[in-house]
Design a protein around this motif. Structure first.
Motif, mmCIF file in Angstrom:
data_model
loop_
_atom_site.group_PDB
_atom_site.id
_atom_site.type_symbol
_atom_site.label_atom_id
_atom_site.label_comp_id
_atom_site.label_asym_id
_atom_site.label_seq_id
_atom_site.Cartn_x
_atom_site.Cartn_y
_atom_site.Cartn_z
ATOM 1 N N ARG A 5 20.295 21.567 13.123
ATOM 2 C CA ARG A 5 19.999 21.840 11.777
ATOM 3 C C ARG A 5 20.103 19.814 11.172
ATOM 4 O O ARG A 5 20.946 19.581 11.160
ATOM 5 C CB ARG A 5 21.327 22.360 10.740
ATOM 6 C CG ARG A 5 21.398 21.756 9.432
ATOM 7 C CD ARG A 5 21.701 23.218 8.404
ATOM 8 N NE ARG A 5 21.331 24.360 9.082
ATOM 9 C CZ ARG A 5 21.354 25.857 8.101
ATOM 10 N NH1 ARG A 5 22.361 25.992 7.018
ATOM 11 N NH2 ARG A 5 20.625 26.684 8.586
ATOM 12 N N ALA A 70 22.663 25.630 -0.299
ATOM 13 C CA ALA A 70 23.012 27.035 0.300
ATOM 14 C C ALA A 70 22.714 27.370 1.185
ATOM 15 O O ALA A 70 21.351 27.013 1.505
ATOM 16 C CB ALA A 70 23.387 27.623 -1.467
ATOM 17 N N SER A 71 23.608 27.611 1.881
ATOM 18 C CA SER A 71 23.149 28.391 3.733
ATOM 19 C C SER A 71 22.159 29.288 3.613
ATOM 20 O O SER A 71 21.455 29.821 4.355
ATOM 21 C CB SER A 71 23.889 28.579 4.567
ATOM 22 O OG SER A 71 24.975 28.751 3.938
ATOM 23 N N THR A 72 22.714 30.426 1.773
ATOM 24 C CA THR A 72 21.916 31.471 1.926
ATOM 25 C C THR A 72 20.182 30.894 1.143
ATOM 26 O O THR A 72 19.642 32.027 1.087
ATOM 27 C CB THR A 72 22.501 32.117 0.979
ATOM 28 O OG1 THR A 72 22.606 31.243 -0.245
ATOM 29 C CG2 THR A 72 24.257 32.477 1.571
ATOM 30 N N ASP A 73 19.530 30.278 1.145
ATOM 31 C CA ASP A 73 18.797 29.503 0.209
ATOM 32 C C ASP A 73 17.464 29.641 1.488
ATOM 33 O O ASP A 73 17.726 29.154 2.190
ATOM 34 C CB ASP A 73 18.879 28.060 -0.098
ATOM 35 C CG ASP A 73 19.846 27.342 -1.192
ATOM 36 O OD1 ASP A 73 19.824 28.702 -1.997
ATOM 37 O OD2 ASP A 73 20.385 26.473 -1.754
ATOM 38 N N ALA A 74 16.359 30.756 0.883
ATOM 39 C CA ALA A 74 15.623 31.133 1.664
ATOM 40 C C ALA A 74 14.991 29.217 1.595
ATOM 41 O O ALA A 74 14.360 29.059 0.959
ATOM 42 C CB ALA A 74 14.940 32.423 1.099
ATOM 43 N N THR A 89 13.233 23.416 2.598
ATOM 44 C CA THR A 89 14.270 23.939 1.895
ATOM 45 C C THR A 89 14.683 23.032 1.045
ATOM 46 O O THR A 89 14.885 21.559 1.251
ATOM 47 C CB THR A 89 15.681 24.536 1.639
ATOM 48 O OG1 THR A 89 15.466 25.978 2.294
ATOM 49 C CG2 THR A 89 16.672 25.231 0.449
#
Length: 214
Positions: A5, A70-74, A89
């Motif tokens: 990442r 945010a790690s949840t952002d697609a 992203t």
């Protein structure tokens, strides 16, 4: 394969600032600029596009956010390459972009993706633009340059940058966020040692276009 990442870690010193914006030049001469507290190595502007202090001063209303997305952002763009995969992203008003890389990532042709379309005028291919950007090396997933790290937008003429950067921005609308995966010929075909870029490296950029003028 390694899945790594890249979220704007400290990649280069200020020496590599706007390395992504360089003309496809050869050579790697450098000079040292000393201050009272530190020493910073800078790449010769003859080799690499390096904004002047005036260019590097951020617009108070148009800074580049440095917060982690945010790690949840697609991801808005997932691209399988000739080898590896990327998931991008785009930046928001409060967070930097995220580029996840399954390494080594490479493409056989430059590809551009509009992550979010702006509502401003269309950018001409000879315009001078004001942008925030992050550059990642597909070979190892490392960030080699990021105006998001510095919190400072950069302005430059599109006819003075590597071809892949021009292809990503020209024809887009001001306010857009875009991403590009560029073949070595559209970036640094001979490599750029100051940035850890080797010949044959595919480069990925996430860019936000803040302003443009003809």
């Amino acid at each position: 394969m390694i899945f790594s990442r890249a979220t704007y870690p400290a990649a280069l010193l200020a020496c590599a600032a706007s390395l992504a914006l360089a003309l496809t030049a050869c050579g790697s001469e450098s000079e040292t600029a000393a201050t009272s507290t530190s020493t910073t190595t800078t790449v010769d502007p003859a080799d690499v596009f390096l904004p002047s202090p005036e260019q590097q001063m951020p617009d108070p209303d148009s800074g580049c956010p440095s917060s982690t997305p945010a790690s949840t952002d697609a991801p808005e763009w997932t691209l399988p390459g000739a080898t590896g995969t990327i998931a991008v992203t785009g930046a928001t008003d409060t967070a930097a972009p995220r580029i996840d890389v399954q390494t080594p990532f490479s493409v056989t042709e430059t590809q551009v993706k509009t992550l979010k379309e702006g509502d401003g005028p269309v950018v001409a291919d000879t315009a001078t633009v004001f942008v925030c950007y992050m550059g990642v090396n597909g070979r190892d997933g490392s960030v080699f340059d990021s105006s998001y790290e510095r919190g400072m937008p950069v302005d430059f003429p599109l006819d003075g940058v590597v071809p892949g950067f021009q292809k990503a921005i020209a024809g887009q609308k001001v306010g857009s966020t875009v991403a590009v995966a560029m073949v070595p010929a559209d970036g640094y075909p001979e490599g750029q040692p100051a940035a850890g870029i080797q010949p044959g490296d595919t480069l990925i950029f996430a860019i936000k276009i803040l302003e443009a003028s003809r």
